[in-house]
Design a protein around this motif. Structure first.
Motif, PDB file in Angstrom:
ATOM      1  N   LEU A  50      -0.297   4.286  -1.589  1.00 56.90           N
ATOM      2  CA  LEU A  50       0.025   5.804  -0.946  1.00 56.90           C
ATOM      3  C   LEU A  50      -0.183   5.535   0.746  1.00 56.90           C
ATOM      4  O   LEU A  50       0.572   6.303   1.613  1.00 56.90           O
ATOM      5  CB  LEU A  50      -0.740   6.887  -1.232  1.00 56.90           C
ATOM      6  CG  LEU A  50      -0.780   7.322  -2.549  1.00 56.90           C
ATOM      7  CD1 LEU A  50      -1.823   8.221  -3.219  1.00 56.90           C
ATOM      8  CD2 LEU A  50       0.407   7.731  -3.124  1.00 56.90           C
ATOM      9  N   GLY A  51      -1.037   4.657   1.189  1.00 59.06           N
ATOM     10  CA  GLY A  51      -1.072   4.295   2.354  1.00 59.06           C
ATOM     11  C   GLY A  51       0.327   3.986   3.086  1.00 59.06           C
ATOM     12  O   GLY A  51       0.399   4.110   4.406  1.00 59.06           O
ATOM     13  N   ASN A  52       0.873   3.133   2.406  1.00 57.93           N
ATOM     14  CA  ASN A  52       2.233   2.562   3.047  1.00 57.93           C
ATOM     15  C   ASN A  52       3.278   3.749   2.895  1.00 57.93           C
ATOM     16  O   ASN A  52       4.285   3.918   3.514  1.00 57.93           O
ATOM     17  CB  ASN A  52       2.751   1.400   2.208  1.00 57.93           C
ATOM     18  CG  ASN A  52       1.551   0.284   2.095  1.00 57.93           C
ATOM     19  OD1 ASN A  52       0.592   0.309   1.888  1.00 57.93           O
ATOM     20  ND2 ASN A  52       1.841  -0.749   2.777  1.00 57.93           N
TER      21      ASN A  52
ATOM     22  N   VAL B 239      -0.984  -2.428  -0.797  1.00 60.42           N
ATOM     23  CA  VAL B 239       0.150  -1.514  -1.115  1.00 60.42           C
ATOM     24  C   VAL B 239      -0.111  -0.053  -1.715  1.00 60.42           C
ATOM     25  O   VAL B 239      -0.181  -0.462  -2.905  1.00 60.42           O
ATOM     26  CB  VAL B 239       1.571  -2.321  -1.335  1.00 60.42           C
ATOM     27  CG1 VAL B 239       2.452  -1.322  -1.501  1.00 60.42           C
ATOM     28  CG2 VAL B 239       1.643  -3.278  -0.519  1.00 60.42           C
TER      29      VAL B 239
ATOM     30  N   PHE C  99      -7.178  -0.347   8.521  1.00 57.83           N
ATOM     31  CA  PHE C  99      -8.181  -0.221   7.503  1.00 57.83           C
ATOM     32  C   PHE C  99      -7.910   0.076   6.323  1.00 57.83           C
ATOM     33  O   PHE C  99      -7.964  -0.501   5.225  1.00 57.83           O
ATOM     34  CB  PHE C  99      -9.376   0.325   8.022  1.00 57.83           C
ATOM     35  CG  PHE C  99     -10.261  -0.068   8.992  1.00 57.83           C
ATOM     36  CD1 PHE C  99     -11.315  -0.885   8.350  1.00 57.83           C
ATOM     37  CD2 PHE C  99     -10.052  -0.344  10.277  1.00 57.83           C
ATOM     38  CE1 PHE C  99     -12.247  -1.821   9.203  1.00 57.83           C
ATOM     39  CE2 PHE C  99     -10.931  -1.136  10.991  1.00 57.83           C
ATOM     40  CZ  PHE C  99     -12.174  -1.742  10.373  1.00 57.83           C
TER      41      PHE C  99
ATOM     42  N   SER D 261      -6.974  -2.033   2.613  1.00 59.02           N
ATOM     43  CA  SER D 261      -8.119  -1.830   1.836  1.00 59.02           C
ATOM     44  C   SER D 261      -9.374  -2.176   2.447  1.00 59.02           C
ATOM     45  O   SER D 261     -10.240  -2.857   1.741  1.00 59.02           O
ATOM     46  CB  SER D 261      -7.973  -2.291   0.454  1.00 59.02           C
ATOM     47  OG  SER D 261      -6.630  -1.754  -0.111  1.00 59.02           O
TER      48      SER D 261
ATOM     49  N   SER E  87      -4.727   0.710   5.110  1.00 57.95           N
ATOM     50  CA  SER E  87      -3.742   0.053   4.273  1.00 57.95           C
ATOM     51  C   SER E  87      -4.053  -1.404   3.562  1.00 57.95           C
ATOM     52  O   SER E  87      -3.569  -1.610   2.778  1.00 57.95           O
ATOM     53  CB  SER E  87      -2.487  -0.018   5.233  1.00 57.95           C
ATOM     54  OG  SER E  87      -1.298  -0.452   4.672  1.00 57.95           O
TER      55      SER E  87
HETATM   56  N1  TRP Z   1      -4.672   0.405   0.603  1.00 60.43           N
HETATM   57  C1  TRP Z   1      -4.504   1.492  -0.126  1.00 60.43           C
HETATM   58  C2  TRP Z   1      -3.150   2.159   0.216  1.00 60.43           C
HETATM   59  O1  TRP Z   1      -2.756   1.763   1.321  1.00 60.43           O
HETATM   60  C3  TRP Z   1      -5.789   2.394  -0.608  1.00 60.43           C
HETATM   61  C4  TRP Z   1      -6.914   1.639  -0.802  1.00 60.43           C
HETATM   62  C5  TRP Z   1      -7.049   0.952  -1.901  1.00 60.43           C
HETATM   63  C6  TRP Z   1      -7.968   1.634  -0.042  1.00 60.43           C
HETATM   64  N2  TRP Z   1      -8.286   0.275  -1.905  1.00 60.43           N
HETATM   65  C7  TRP Z   1      -8.950   0.720  -0.472  1.00 60.43           C
HETATM   66  C8  TRP Z   1      -8.381   1.884   1.190  1.00 60.43           C
HETATM   67  C9  TRP Z   1     -10.117   0.401   0.033  1.00 60.43           C
HETATM   68  C10 TRP Z   1      -9.418   1.725   1.891  1.00 60.43           C
HETATM   69  C11 TRP Z   1     -10.293   0.848   1.002  1.00 60.43           C
HETATM   70  O2  TRP Z   1      -3.082   3.263  -0.288  1.00 60.43           O
END
Ligand code: TRP
Length: 444
Positions: free
Chosen positions: A24-26, A22, A222, A226, A224
């Motif tokens: 910035l992606g979300n 969770v 991918f 990580s 979101s």
């Molecule tokens: N998942 C995170 C987001 O949604 C960002 C992130 C953290 C990420 N670690 C990661 C994205 C590894 C890709 C790979 O904001």
């Protein structure tokens, strides 16, 4: 040899892993990607890929980590000599993301601070443009954000990352519900809900529309979760044998999805209520929302809660990226945690500064026509992440073999593994094929 740090409980691991997911992606990306990809249809595609692609790769990464108890590079190398490059791609990718992620984290801090000291933001789009393209201020906020994250990772797994995630993530969940409830009370909010909850088939006019939606949905799955960057390998390497990997790989995507949908609930109905464009793109969070807050009752306070929430989410994700890089230096180069975090920190702070400047002063320097900021996003999202995910599937499916993964997941017979056949099919055939097809179509 020093004993390897471990999560103090499975709950702590879950908070950290879900905290990594969770982010910035979300809150920043998902609502605007939903906005430009015709709402409901996109969410449908997203959920399907989350189940068929996301969950099996998540499980694979976690199992590799716990089995080898090593950082991403050495873990892959241990499963098969010469395959360290898969983890290496991850470390490179994590670094690439950090360089721009921390700049955006800095913007969030700036907005949080702005709302604390002043009641509203006049002319939000111009304000955002002036701020993000200026020289000094965004750089300073980026450095502050980076230092906060580095400090947490220096404190270690159970004492730093886990502790912060256990506080930030539950708070974040509460805050997003508070914001959503307030937004849903706005007039016309229902149209916003309909926009993303009800798939509208008439939005699809050609095969290329379908591919475009699948491409964005896969990238979002991918990013979101990580995946493809060794984050879950790294976090899994600190996981105890009494944890149920299969259960965890159900909870993490589920939680991540709920927060993403809540983010849409908090943002899209507000956009509709004020007759703004849901297709505003990456500026949705910074350009559009301040306008909404300025016109809401208690807007200033809701804005503070909102940007605090985004800040928490960004921190728990950024620390997972830092951990991917520093765990390599700690395991492999025998650096102290402090040294590993500080040196990787200086690295992404410096490149982040150039990335930030590339939005303003240095925007005439481009790579294949893109600013450095955009190039970092393209390199990580469109290139490293899918390639990393592809090779994880090949490594687990054909080299380490799924049978060994199930052994690891069952913790010596402690847990029963469900859907083995389906999972094997997804990891060996479906996921790699899907990634290749979407990757190739994205190039053409
Ligand atoms: N998942 C995170 C987001 O949604 C960002 C992130 C953290 C990420 N670690 C990661 C994205 C590894 C890709 C790979 O904001």
């Amino acid at each position: 040899m020093k004993k390897r740090d471990q999560w103090s409980s499975n709950f702590g691991f879950l908070m950290a892993a879900a905290g990594s997911a969770v982010g910035l992606g979300n809150l920043w990306k998902f609502p605007y990607v939903v906005g430009i990809n015709s709402g409901g249809i996109f969410i449908l595609a997203y959920i399907i890929l989350l189940i068929l692609l996301g969950t099996p790769i998540l499980m694979s990464e976690m199992s590799i980590g716990r089995n080898t108890r090593l950082n991403a590079i050495d873990a892959c190398n241990k499963l098969k000599t010469g395959w360290g490059f898969v983890g290496g791609l991850g470390v490179l990718g994590a670094f690439t993301i950090l360089c721009y992620y921390s700049v955006i984290g800095g913007w969030v801090l700036k907005y949080l601070f702005k709302y604390i000291v002043s009641p509203s933001i006049d002319n939000p789009s111009e304000y955002f443009k002036n701020f993000s393209e200026s020289i000094v201020e965004p750089v300073i906020w980026h450095i502050i954000f980076a230092i906060i994250c580095i400090t947490i990772v220096i404190k270690g797994i159970s004492g730093g990352i886990e502790k912060i995630s256990k506080i930030f993530l539950p708070l974040l969940a509460i805050f997003i519900i508070v914001i959503s409830i307030n937004v849903l009370r706005l007039p016309n909010a229902l149209n916003g809900l309909k926009f993303f909850l009800i798939p509208n088939l008439s939005d699809i006019n050609s095969v290329s529309d379908i591919f475009s939606i699948l491409l964005h949905a896969m990238g979002q799955v991918f990013f979101s979760l990580s995946l493809g960057m060794g984050t879950l390998i790294t976090y899994g390497s600190y996981l105890g044998r009494n944890s149920n990997i299969q259960k965890n790989s159900l909870y993490i995507p589920l939680f991540d999805l709920i927060i993403a949908l809540l983010a849409c609930t908090a943002i899209l109905p507000a956009v509709f209520a004020f007759d703004l464009e849901p297709t505003a793109g990456s500026g949705l969070l910074f350009n559009t929302l301040p306008y909404v807050f300025d016109h809401m009752k208690y807007g200033k306070y809701l804005a503070i809660i909102f940007f605090l929430l985004v800040f928490f989410a960004a921190v728990t994700s950024a620390i997972s990226l830092i951990e991917v890089i520093s765990s390599y230096f700690i395991d492999n180069k025998k650096w102290s945690r402090k040294k590993a975090c500080t040196i990787s920190g200086i690295g992404f702070i410096l490149i982040g500064i150039i990335a930030s400047l590339s939005l303003g002063t240095l925007n005439n320097i481009t790579i294949f026509g893109h600013t450095l900021f955009d190039s970092l996003i393209i390199l990580s999202d469109k290139i490293i992440m899918p390639i990393g995910g592809f090779f994880i599937c090949i490594l687990v499916g054909y080299i380490w073999k799924t049978k060994n993964m199930y052994d690891e997941m069952s913790s010596g017979g402690l847990f029963k593994i469900y859907f083995k056949k389906t999972l094997t099919f997804l990891i060996k055939f479906f996921a790699p094929a899907m990634i290749i097809i979407i990757f190739i179509t994205s190039i053409f």
